[in-house]
Design a protein around this motif. Structure first.
Motif, short mmCIF file in Angstrom:
data_model
loop_
_atom_site.label_atom_id
_atom_site.label_comp_id
_atom_site.label_asym_id
_atom_site.label_seq_id
_atom_site.Cartn_x
_atom_site.Cartn_y
_atom_site.Cartn_z
N GLU A 37 0.83 -1.20 0.00
CA GLU A 37 0.00 0.00 0.00
C GLU A 37 0.87 1.26 0.00
O GLU A 37 0.55 2.25 -0.68
N ARG A 38 1.97 1.22 0.74
CA ARG A 38 2.88 2.37 0.77
C ARG A 38 3.54 2.57 -0.59
O ARG A 38 3.70 3.70 -1.05
N ALA A 69 0.98 4.29 -2.89
CA ALA A 69 0.84 5.72 -2.59
C ALA A 69 2.07 6.50 -3.05
O ALA A 69 1.96 7.58 -3.64
N ARG A 127 2.20 6.71 -6.98
CA ARG A 127 1.27 7.70 -7.52
C ARG A 127 1.76 9.11 -7.26
O ARG A 127 1.56 10.01 -8.09
N SER A 128 2.39 9.32 -6.11
CA SER A 128 2.93 10.64 -5.80
C SER A 128 4.06 11.00 -6.75
O SER A 128 4.21 12.16 -7.16
#
Length: 235
Positions: free
Chosen positions: A145-146, A149, A152-153
């Motif tokens: 999950e990290r 994120a 996408r950043s």
């Protein structure tokens, strides 16, 4: 003063196997599954386009000429996105160690699996983790999950609001050079900007940062440099 701590049983600490599995599978899918995008043309026509999976986009971003970080520099054109390089390197190292512990030799004979292939191989063990090692499954879900994120950043950074005409209180720079993918050349940009994602004011020249709690003081410093209102532009 004394305090009473309620003891926790092993069951209270143990992760929920089903929730951990669902979170892990969802994160892996976001990393390795292609994305379908809907495009609305000016004519009103609707088109669908299949985009590469997130992990492949990150690997592509590590190639020269694909940088999207908007970082500053004073030398030649950057070879690639440094943020993408760092994230891909982290994922590669984690998967290499994890797969080696599971008995997979990535350096054996034959072609090494792509990063997406390594993620699939890693995810193929989720069933046994759900039964035998729920804590590791929960950890793997958090890591995946990290990565989603962070990926996408890197690929879609938040817009930066530039503070034009003001010098950084730390290094005194007012501008920096930023590579433009559109113009294919270095452009001069204000050194100070507002990072809306982290709610910080950042200097691209020296990387000084001022959090929300310091904005009032920073505003006073900048106001003393020039009496006019701060000019903002959004990139």
């Amino acid at each position: 003063m004394t305090s009473t701590l309620t003891p926790h049983t092993a069951e209270e600490h143990q992760a929920d196997p089903l929730a951990a599995r669902l979170a892990f599978d969802a994160a892996i899918d976001q990393l390795i599954q292609p994305n379908m995008h809907t495009l609305l043309r000016d004519s009103g026509a609707v088109e669908r386009a299949l985009a590469p999976c997130l992990i492949d986009q990150l690997v592509t971003a590590t190639q020269p000429g694909t940088e999207r970080t908007g970082g500053s520099a004073r030398g030649s054109r950057p070879p690639a996105s440094l943020n993408a390089l760092a994230l891909v390197a982290e994922i590669s190292q984690t998967l290499r160690s994890a797969l080696a512990a599971l008995g997979h030799d990535l350096f054996g004979t034959g072609a090494r699996p792509s990063l997406a292939g390594q993620l699939r191989l890693w995810a193929s063990h989720a069933g046994s983790w759900q039964l035998e090692d729920v804590d590791y499954l929960a950890f793997a879900a958090q890591e995946a999950e990290r990565w989603v994120a962070a990926g996408r950043s890197v690929l879609n950074p938040a817009p930066a609001y530039r503070l034009r005409g003001h010098a950084c209180p730390t290094c005194q720079h007012t501008t920096v050079l930023v590579w433009s993918d559109t113009e294919q050349e270095w452009l001069r940009r204000p050194a100070l900007s507002v990072d809306t994602d982290r709610v910080e004011t950042v200097c691209a020249a020296c990387d000084s940062r001022w959090g929300l709690e310091h904005w009032a003081h920073l505003g006073q410093v900048l106001a003393s440099q020039r009496a006019e209102t701060l000019a903002l532009d959004c990139e």
